[in-house]
Design an enzyme around this catalytic site. Structure first.
Site, PDB file in Angstrom:
ATOM      1  N   LYS A  20       5.286  -7.517  -8.228  1.00  0.00           N
ATOM      2  CA  LYS A  20       6.248  -8.690  -8.417  1.00  0.00           C
ATOM      3  C   LYS A  20       5.308  -9.855  -8.919  1.00  0.00           C
ATOM      4  O   LYS A  20       3.804  -9.875  -8.663  1.00  0.00           O
ATOM      5  CB  LYS A  20       6.482  -9.206  -6.669  1.00  0.00           C
ATOM      6  CG  LYS A  20       7.638  -8.982  -6.246  1.00  0.00           C
ATOM      7  CD  LYS A  20       8.861  -9.778  -6.577  1.00  0.00           C
ATOM      8  CE  LYS A  20      10.003  -9.380  -5.535  1.00  0.00           C
ATOM      9  NZ  LYS A  20      11.322  -8.830  -6.254  1.00  0.00           N
TER      10      LYS A  20
ATOM     11  N   ASN B  55       6.620 -15.037  -7.184  1.00  0.00           N
ATOM     12  CA  ASN B  55       7.804 -14.282  -6.164  1.00  0.00           C
ATOM     13  C   ASN B  55       7.226 -13.526  -5.103  1.00  0.00           C
ATOM     14  O   ASN B  55       7.867 -12.868  -4.309  1.00  0.00           O
ATOM     15  CB  ASN B  55       8.791 -13.720  -6.991  1.00  0.00           C
ATOM     16  CG  ASN B  55       9.483 -14.293  -8.086  1.00  0.00           C
ATOM     17  OD1 ASN B  55       9.696 -15.463  -8.025  1.00  0.00           O
ATOM     18  ND2 ASN B  55       9.787 -13.668  -9.278  1.00  0.00           N
TER      19      ASN B  55
ATOM     20  N   ARG C 196      -0.051  13.892  -2.195  1.00  0.00           N
ATOM     21  CA  ARG C 196       0.459  13.863  -3.449  1.00  0.00           C
ATOM     22  C   ARG C 196      -0.082  13.520  -4.591  1.00  0.00           C
ATOM     23  O   ARG C 196      -1.212  12.641  -4.239  1.00  0.00           O
ATOM     24  CB  ARG C 196       1.959  13.317  -3.444  1.00  0.00           C
ATOM     25  CG  ARG C 196       1.903  11.883  -3.172  1.00  0.00           C
ATOM     26  CD  ARG C 196       3.553  11.204  -3.438  1.00  0.00           C
ATOM     27  NE  ARG C 196       3.165  10.257  -3.904  1.00  0.00           N
ATOM     28  CZ  ARG C 196       4.391   9.157  -4.132  1.00  0.00           C
ATOM     29  NH1 ARG C 196       5.645   9.688  -3.877  1.00  0.00           N
ATOM     30  NH2 ARG C 196       4.473   8.024  -4.555  1.00  0.00           N
ATOM     31  N   GLY C 197       0.113  13.418  -5.644  1.00  0.00           N
ATOM     32  CA  GLY C 197      -0.474  12.549  -6.874  1.00  0.00           C
ATOM     33  C   GLY C 197      -1.870  12.827  -7.229  1.00  0.00           C
ATOM     34  O   GLY C 197      -2.426  14.002  -6.934  1.00  0.00           O
ATOM     35  N   ILE C 198      -2.557  11.988  -7.470  1.00  0.00           N
ATOM     36  CA  ILE C 198      -3.963  12.076  -7.696  1.00  0.00           C
ATOM     37  C   ILE C 198      -4.885  12.551  -6.362  1.00  0.00           C
ATOM     38  O   ILE C 198      -5.631  13.435  -6.618  1.00  0.00           O
ATOM     39  CB  ILE C 198      -4.635  10.476  -8.103  1.00  0.00           C
ATOM     40  CG1 ILE C 198      -3.896  10.147  -9.416  1.00  0.00           C
ATOM     41  CG2 ILE C 198      -6.137  10.486  -8.448  1.00  0.00           C
ATOM     42  CD1 ILE C 198      -4.228   8.713  -9.746  1.00  0.00           C
TER      43      ILE C 198
ATOM     44  N   TYR D 226      -2.190  -6.388  -6.609  1.00  0.00           N
ATOM     45  CA  TYR D 226      -2.943  -5.074  -7.001  1.00  0.00           C
ATOM     46  C   TYR D 226      -4.376  -5.173  -7.396  1.00  0.00           C
ATOM     47  O   TYR D 226      -5.128  -4.673  -7.156  1.00  0.00           O
ATOM     48  CB  TYR D 226      -1.853  -4.376  -7.498  1.00  0.00           C
ATOM     49  CG  TYR D 226      -2.354  -2.908  -7.860  1.00  0.00           C
ATOM     50  CD1 TYR D 226      -2.213  -1.860  -6.759  1.00  0.00           C
ATOM     51  CD2 TYR D 226      -2.819  -2.339  -9.074  1.00  0.00           C
ATOM     52  CE1 TYR D 226      -2.730  -0.483  -7.035  1.00  0.00           C
ATOM     53  CE2 TYR D 226      -3.081  -1.142  -9.477  1.00  0.00           C
ATOM     54  CZ  TYR D 226      -3.049  -0.168  -8.376  1.00  0.00           C
ATOM     55  OH  TYR D 226      -3.415   1.070  -8.860  1.00  0.00           O
TER      56      TYR D 226
HETATM   57  P1  NAD Z   1       0.924   8.043  -5.272  1.00  0.00           P
HETATM   58  O1  NAD Z   1       1.811   6.802  -4.799  1.00  0.00           O
HETATM   59  O2  NAD Z   1       1.672   9.211  -6.009  1.00  0.00           O
HETATM   60  O3  NAD Z   1       0.123   8.617  -3.928  1.00  0.00           O
HETATM   61  C1  NAD Z   1      -0.759   7.778  -2.812  1.00  0.00           C
HETATM   62  C2  NAD Z   1      -0.739   8.467  -1.726  1.00  0.00           C
HETATM   63  O4  NAD Z   1      -1.339   7.594  -0.763  1.00  0.00           O
HETATM   64  C3  NAD Z   1       0.517   8.999  -0.959  1.00  0.00           C
HETATM   65  O5  NAD Z   1       0.375  10.361  -0.669  1.00  0.00           O
HETATM   66  C4  NAD Z   1       0.813   7.898  -0.010  1.00  0.00           C
HETATM   67  O6  NAD Z   1       1.600   8.684   1.261  1.00  0.00           O
HETATM   68  C5  NAD Z   1      -0.611   7.771   0.346  1.00  0.00           C
HETATM   69  N1  NAD Z   1      -0.790   6.374   1.079  1.00  0.00           N
HETATM   70  C6  NAD Z   1      -0.095   5.192   0.941  1.00  0.00           C
HETATM   71  N2  NAD Z   1      -0.337   4.547   1.885  1.00  0.00           N
HETATM   72  C7  NAD Z   1      -1.042   4.887   2.937  1.00  0.00           C
HETATM   73  C8  NAD Z   1      -1.765   4.453   4.085  1.00  0.00           C
HETATM   74  N3  NAD Z   1      -1.807   3.348   4.461  1.00  0.00           N
HETATM   75  N4  NAD Z   1      -2.460   5.558   4.985  1.00  0.00           N
HETATM   76  C9  NAD Z   1      -2.695   6.775   4.450  1.00  0.00           C
HETATM   77  N5  NAD Z   1      -2.280   7.164   3.216  1.00  0.00           N
HETATM   78  C10 NAD Z   1      -1.170   6.528   2.564  1.00  0.00           C
HETATM   79  O7  NAD Z   1      -0.237   7.455  -6.010  1.00  0.00           O
HETATM   80  P2  NAD Z   1      -1.401   7.972  -6.949  1.00  0.00           P
HETATM   81  O8  NAD Z   1      -0.901   7.658  -8.724  1.00  0.00           O
HETATM   82  O9  NAD Z   1      -1.676   9.344  -6.902  1.00  0.00           O
HETATM   83  O10 NAD Z   1      -2.534   6.903  -6.969  1.00  0.00           O
HETATM   84  C11 NAD Z   1      -3.454   7.282  -6.261  1.00  0.00           C
HETATM   85  C12 NAD Z   1      -4.615   6.232  -6.206  1.00  0.00           C
HETATM   86  O11 NAD Z   1      -4.988   5.806  -7.567  1.00  0.00           O
HETATM   87  C13 NAD Z   1      -4.242   4.985  -5.657  1.00  0.00           C
HETATM   88  O12 NAD Z   1      -5.244   4.193  -4.878  1.00  0.00           O
HETATM   89  C14 NAD Z   1      -3.702   4.136  -7.133  1.00  0.00           C
HETATM   90  O13 NAD Z   1      -3.730   2.712  -6.882  1.00  0.00           O
HETATM   91  C15 NAD Z   1      -5.107   4.816  -8.031  1.00  0.00           C
HETATM   92  N6  NAD Z   1      -4.386   4.529  -9.399  1.00  0.00           N
HETATM   93  C16 NAD Z   1      -3.349   5.230  -9.777  1.00  0.00           C
HETATM   94  C17 NAD Z   1      -2.994   5.132 -11.354  1.00  0.00           C
HETATM   95  C18 NAD Z   1      -2.011   5.841 -11.991  1.00  0.00           C
HETATM   96  O14 NAD Z   1      -1.761   5.731 -13.282  1.00  0.00           O
HETATM   97  N7  NAD Z   1      -0.984   6.855 -11.240  1.00  0.00           N
HETATM   98  C19 NAD Z   1      -3.799   4.037 -12.162  1.00  0.00           C
HETATM   99  C20 NAD Z   1      -4.676   3.422 -11.608  1.00  0.00           C
HETATM  100  C21 NAD Z   1      -5.035   3.438 -10.113  1.00  0.00           C
END
Ligand code: NAD
Length: 445
Positions: A293, A297, A215-217, A349
């Site tokens: 958090k 905490n 999902r997502g990015i 983070y």
């Molecule tokens: P999201 O939570 O929508 O998706 C993250 C995906 O990673 C999920 O499908 C989840 O199941 C998978 N995942 C989590 N833990 C896992 C594990 N242990 N093993 C395998 N898969 C695992 O997050 P997103 O917003 O799409 O973010 C993707 C990346 O971009 C992340 O590294 C996040 O830190 C980074 N990021 C996002 C943003 C933002 O604005 N959304 C900003 C900066 C950085």
């Protein structure tokens, strides 16, 4: 469905009100379209002194069928200014006299690219000052751009001009819609620079591993790399097996259910890639979590969970992936603006995402990595519209959306496009870079 600020000011009374009060109105960004031209109009190419990069860029644009404008130009969609030959701060007058007038007539979603040399690469104090000035100017111009325009600086090492083409192409194109105020570093290539037969398929024939792809990015990265010709190995936790299979099936790739924190995660990816695809060329370490958090905490379990997924697992996996990735491969890490500027409630983070930057720079310079001609880069997203950011409280979310030069959140595809650029074989001169995809967020450097 709740209205966002951007929707509110895009028409009717909201638009009138925003205009009257001088509030920002997010422009529609120019994003990449298959089969589209590199840029939708003429590009002004100019320079100071003998300007060797300007000459290269003129050829590049002519080959791509783009009209090249010279001074004095009327209306253009982009400006490429070669200032590699500046010697003292007085030479910056070239920048003012060329860019100033050009900005007045630059078309919406225009692109400004300034090319210079790294300040560290000179023995002259005056020249170092002039070269460093470019960063201040370009970051300021990014903040002055109107109507979805971007401005970026490309620093090219002496003798490394051939490597600049990929970056100029990326920055002019719709692929860089949400990248502004950034400094790219082009050095000597770690392997042969290979331009693709078709720029709409720059990853043709490549196999790409994408973690967190359900999902997502991560899903957008899988879509984008597949669109550009790569075969996708989509990796995510077993609990996300359903959406993961959908992504893999949609893209005719394969799915690997795997928790990246498992001790043998790297070995299992290698095994899967070799058994199902005969090997792999690209790795995108996208899986990540937040567990916000205040540090006061944060208990050890919460701290460890974030560090394990976002940093330690990648260090471990790379030990298995680097020896197995094909020669000339590309590794891309995902950092975050929080890893650069810090963020309240995100000390763990931010530790993980700043660690990703350290890891990227060290791995890019590692002997084994260099010997195989592998590039290692990182993308640091700002505010991107995903489920992760949808969970942020309303007011904080709107501030995140608006506090950048483009006055809007980025789309997952914007992050994916920069990752794709890092994975081009034409781009083996860019390694150890950290590029923010943040619309020039006002947070941090
Ligand atoms: P999201 O939570 O929508 O998706 C993250 C995906 O990673 C999920 O499908 C989840 O199941 C998978 N995942 C989590 N833990 C896992 C594990 N242990 N093993 C395998 N898969 C695992 O997050 P997103 O917003 O799409 O973010 C993707 C990346 O971009 C992340 O590294 C996040 O830190 C980074 N990021 C996002 C943003 C933002 O604005 N959304 C900003 C900066 C950085």
């Amino acid at each position: 469905m709740a209205f966002t600020y951007g929707q509110l000011v895009s028409g009717g009374v909201g638009k009138q009100l925003a205009t009257t009060l001088g509030l920002p109105r997010p422009a529609r960004l120019r994003r990449h379209q298959l089969g589209g031209s590199l840029v939708p109009g003429a590009v002004l190419v100019a320079g100071h002194g003998d300007a060797p990069v300007a000459e290269r860029v003129r050829h590049l644009l002519e080959d791509a069928g783009v009209q090249v404008a010279s001074l004095p130009s009327t209306s253009v969609v982009g400006v490429v200014l070669d200032l590699t030959a500046i010697e003292t701060p007085a030479d910056l007058e070239t920048l003012r006299s060329v860019l100033g007038p050009a900005l007045r007539t630059l078309a919406p979603t225009g692109r400004v690219i300034v090319v210079g040399r790294p300040p560290e690469g000179t023995g002259s104090v005056s020249q170092a000052a002039a070269r460093r000035s470019l960063e201040g100017v370009v970051r300021s111009v990014g903040k002055e751009m109107r109507a979805g325009g971007t401005a970026n600086l490309v620093l090219v090492d002496d003798g490394a001009d051939a490597g600049v083409d990929a970056t100029v192409r990326f920055l002019l194109s719709g692929r860089s819609a949400y990248v502004s105020g950034q400094v790219f570093h082009v050095g000597r290539p770690v392997g042969e620079l290979v331009a693709p037969a078709d720029w709409d398929q720059p990853l043709a024939g490549k196999v790409a591993v994408v973690t967190g792809a359900a999902r997502g990015i991560g899903a957008a990265i899988a879509d984008t790399l597949a669109r550009d010709g790569a075969t996708i190995i989509a990796v995510d936790v077993p609990a996300a097996g359903g959406p993961l299979a959908e992504v893999a099936n949609r893209l005719s790739g394969t799915a690997l259910q795997l928790d990246v924190t498992a001790e043998d995660a790297g070995a299992r990816i290698v095994e899967h890639a070799q058994a199902r695809h005969g090997g792999f060329d690209i790795v995108v370490h996208n899986a990540g979590i937040t567990r916000d958090k205040l540090l006061a905490n944060t208990d050890a379990d919460r701290w460890d969970a974030v560090l394990q997924v976002n940093l330690l697992s990648i260090l471990r996996m790379n030990e298995a992936l680097v020896p197995a990735i094909r020669e000339g491969g590309h590794i891309v890490h995902i950092s975050s603006i929080a890893g650069i500027a810090g963020n309240r409630g995100q000390s763990h983070y931010a530790a993980s995402k700043a660690g990703v930057i350290g890891m990227t720079q060290a791995l890019a310079a590692d002997d084994a990595v260099l010997a195989k001609g592998i590039t290692v880069n990182a993308v640091a997203p700002g505010f991107i519209e995903t489920e992760m950011t949808a969970a942020v409280p309303f007011a904080t979310r709107e501030i995140g959306r608006l506090t950048n030069s483009l006055s809007q959140g980025g789309q997952p595809v914007d992050v994916a496009e920069t990752i794709g650029y890092f994975a081009w074989d034409a781009n083996r001169a860019v390694t150890g870079n950290v590029v923010r995809v943040c619309g020039q967020m006002l947070l941090g450097a």
